[in-house]
Design a protein around this motif. Structure first.
Motif, PDB file in Angstrom:
ATOM      1  N   TYR A   1       0.754  -1.222   0.069  1.00 15.29           N
ATOM      2  CA  TYR A   1      -0.060   0.097   0.029  1.00 15.29           C
ATOM      3  C   TYR A   1       0.895   1.102   0.048  1.00 15.29           C
ATOM      4  O   TYR A   1       0.459   2.221  -0.556  1.00 15.29           O
ATOM      5  N   THR A   2       2.222   1.202   0.683  1.00 15.04           N
ATOM      6  CA  THR A   2       2.824   2.084   0.591  1.00 15.04           C
ATOM      7  C   THR A   2       3.772   2.519  -0.763  1.00 15.04           C
ATOM      8  O   THR A   2       4.234   3.518  -0.880  1.00 15.04           O
ATOM      9  N   LEU A   3       3.748   1.353  -1.388  1.00 15.26           N
ATOM     10  CA  LEU A   3       4.424   1.457  -2.772  1.00 15.26           C
ATOM     11  C   LEU A   3       3.713   1.631  -4.120  1.00 15.26           C
ATOM     12  O   LEU A   3       4.440   1.289  -5.091  1.00 15.26           O
ATOM     13  N   LYS A   4       2.618   1.696  -3.950  1.00 15.76           N
ATOM     14  CA  LYS A   4       1.635   1.547  -5.162  1.00 15.76           C
ATOM     15  C   LYS A   4       1.729   2.376  -6.043  1.00 15.76           C
ATOM     16  O   LYS A   4       1.374   2.337  -7.384  1.00 15.76           O
ATOM     17  N   PHE A   5       2.408   3.784  -5.694  1.00 10.97           N
ATOM     18  CA  PHE A   5       2.803   4.683  -6.561  1.00 10.97           C
ATOM     19  C   PHE A   5       3.779   4.095  -7.767  1.00 10.97           C
ATOM     20  O   PHE A   5       3.865   4.515  -8.982  1.00 10.97           O
TER      21      PHE A   5
END
Length: 459
Positions: free
Chosen positions: A69-73
Motif C-alpha cells: 500500500y505504501t509502494l503502489k505509486f
C-alpha cells in the motif's frame, strides 16, 4: 472563498439529493469492494492473531505485510497506461484492470484464510503480501475510476458515498468475517470465512458494468521514450511543480498517524481486556457502524460549511480526541458500555475525517494522471499506517494501554501543526481535476455549477 462561490452553494435539500445520483451510488458500491481487503489485513487479522496466541509485539510488526500500500505509486503508472489485451478494448482501461485484479484477489484471499498462522507465519506472511499487492492495485483502479466518474459538483458527495461503502466493506470484513469464523457465530473457521468475504469484490464489478468507462484520458504513444515520459515522468513532475507540494506530502504522511497507531492496537487490547467475540461484534454492528454512517454523512456538509482548511483542522482535532476514549476504556477494564461509547465516538469522528481527507486527496489529482497521482498521495498516507506505526506493539508493552492511547493522542499534534503552517503560508492548492486537450473514452460529463469545485480546495 469568493462571495460568488458562497452564493452558488446548493441548499441542504439539494445537497442531500446529490447522494442519490447514479454516480455517487456507484461510488458507494466501489467503496464496499475497496474497503474490505484492508480490513482483513488489519483489524480482522490482528483479532485473528490475538485469538490464536500471537503476542502483541509480533502483531505490531505484521502491519509491515501491508507494505504494497505504501509502494503502489511505483506501478500505478502501468495501471494508467498499459492496456489489458482484448478486455481494455471491450470495457475500457479502468474496468479491464478492475476485473482482472479482482479475480486474482478472490483466489489469494482463500489462500490467506487457509494459511493457519498458529502453525507458522511463513505461508501466512506470503499470502498476506500477495493480498496486499492485489488489494493496493484494486485501490489504484477504483480510486482513479471514482475520480474520473464523478463530476466536480458530485465529488464531495460521491466521496462521502464512497466512504459509506468503504466502511460498509470494513464492517462486513470485520464483524462479519469474525462472526463467520467464531464458535459463537457461524463457526465455519477462518479459511471459509476469509473465502466467503472475498466475494465482496462483486459490488464494484457490478457498479462498473452499469456506470460506464468514466473520463479516462487516452493518450497516443509515438515512441518508447514518449511512453516513459507520459507514463512515469509527467504525473510526478506535474505534481511537484505545484506550490507547497513537498509540505503537502509531509502533511499527508503524518496527518492520521495517531489514529493509525490507535487502530492497529485496538483489537489486541479488546482481546486482552476479556471481551468476547459477540461483544466485539455488537459494539461494531450496533454502535460503531451507525456512528460511522452519521459521521460520513456529515463529511460533505463539513466541507460546505467550513471550507477544506477548517474542515481538515476540526476533523483532525476530533479524531485526536477520540483516542482518549480508548484510554478511558483501558482504565475501566471489561466494560461493554465503555467499549460501545469508545467505538461510537471513534467511528463518528473517523467518518467525518476520512470523507474530508479523501476529498482533499481526490481534488489534488489531475484527471490526466489520476491513478498515478492519487496513488502517490494515498501511498504517503499509508506510510504512516504501515511503517511509522509498526513499533506500536512495543509502545503498548512499555506504557500499558492507558499510556499508549495517551501517546497516540499526542502523536496527532504534529499533523495539525503542519496544517496550520500550510494555512499560514497561504498555500492554496487549486483543484487539478482539469482534463488535458486529449480524447477520452467517454464524452465529458454534463456540466455542473463551476463554483462547486471550490469545495475541494484547501482554504
Amino acid at each position: 472563498m469568493t462571495d460568488h462561490a458562497v452564493a452558488a452553494r446548493p441548499s441542504f435539500a439539494q445537497a442531500l439529493q446529490l447522494y442519490l445520483r447514479p454516480r455517487p451510488l456507484a461510488a458507494f458500491a466501489l467503496g464496499i469492494s475497496s474497503g474490505f481487503p484492508l480490513t482483513l489485513l488489519l483489524a480482522t487479522m490482528t483479532f485473528w492473531l490475538s485469538r490464536v496466541g500471537i503476542d502483541k509485539t509480533t502483531i505490531g510488526f505484521t502491519i509491515g505485510l501491508t507494505t504494497p500500500y505504501t509502494l503502489k505509486f511505483l506501478w500505478a503508472p502501468l495501471v494508467d497506461r498499459v492496456p489489458i489485451p482484448v478486455l481494455t478494448r471491450l470495457v475500457g482501461q479502468r474496468r479491464a484492470w478492475l476485473f482482472v485484479v479482482q479475480a486474482l484477489l478472490v483466489g489469494a484471499l482463500w489462500q490467506l484464510g487457509a494459511s493457519a498462522p498458529e502453525q507458522g507465519l511463513a505461508a501466512f506472511a506470503l499470502w498476506a503480501i500477495v493480498v496486499a499487492f492485489l488489494s493496493a492495485t484494486q485501490d489504484i483502479v477504483i480510486d482513479a475510476y471514482r475520480i474520473e466518474l464523478l463530476s466536480d459538483a458530485e465529488l464531495p458527495h460521491g466521496t462521502a458515498m464512497n466512504q459509506f461503502g468503504y466502511r460498509t466493506g470494513n464492517l462486513l470484513a470485520g464483524a462479519g468475517t469474525i462472526w463467520l469464523a467464531s464458535a459463537e457465530g457461524a463457526s465455519v473457521g477462518w479459511a471459509v470465512a476469509y473465502g466467503l468475504t472475498s466475494f465482496l469484490v462483486l459490488p464494484a464489478a457490478v457498479a462498473a458494468l452499469l456506470a460506464g468507462p468514466g473520463r479516462f484520458v487516452a493518450r497516443e504513444v509515438s515512441s518508447a521514450g514518449r511512453w516513459l515520459q507520459d507514463t512515469v515522468v509527467s504525473p510526478f513532475a506535474e505534481f511537484f511543480r505545484r506550490r507547497g507540494a513537498v509540505l503537502i506530502l509531509l502533511f499527508v504522511l503524518i496527518y492520521k498517524l495517531g489514529d493509525a497507531m490507535g487502530q492497529l492496537m485496538l483489537n489486541p487490547m479488546i482481546v486482552e481486556l476479556g471481551f468476547s467475540d459477540i461483544e466485539y461484534i455488537n459494539a461494531n454492528k450496533f454502535v460503531g457502524f451507525w456512528a460511522l454512517i452519521a459521521g460520513t454523512a456529515l463529511g460533505a456538509p463539513f466541507l460546505a460549511w467550513l471550507g477544506m482548511g477548517r474542515a481538515l483542522l476540526v476533523s483532525g482535532v476530533l479524531m485526536m480526541a477520540s483516542n482518549l476514549g480508548f484510554a478511558l476504556l483501558a482504565l475501566s477494564g471489561h466494560s461493554p458500555l465503555g467499549l460501545g461509547l469508545a467505538v461510537g465516538v471513534e467511528n463518528l469522528t473517523s467518518g467525518i475525517g476520512l470523507t474530508v481527507f479523501v476529498t482533499y486527496l481526490s481534488g489534488l489529482s489531475n484527471l490526466a494522471y489520476t491513478a498515478t497521482q492519487f496513488a502517490l498521495l494515498s501511498s504517503f498516507a499509508a506510510v504512516g499506517r504501515t511503517w511509522i506505526s509498526t513499533p506500536s506493539g512495543y509502545a503498548a508493552e512499555a506504557l500499558g494501554w492507558p499510556g499508549f492511547y495517551l501517546l497516540t493522542t499526542l502523536v496527532a499534534v504534529p499533523g495539525l501543526v503542519l496544517l496550520l503552517v500550510l494555512w499560514r503560508r497561504g498555500f492554496v492548492v487549486e483543484t487539478a481535476r482539469q482534463v488535458d486537450a486529449v480524447e477520452t473514452e467517454a464524452a465529458p460529463l454534463d456540466g455542473e455549477a463551476a463554483a462547486a469545485a471550490t469545495a475541494i480546495r484547501p482554504r
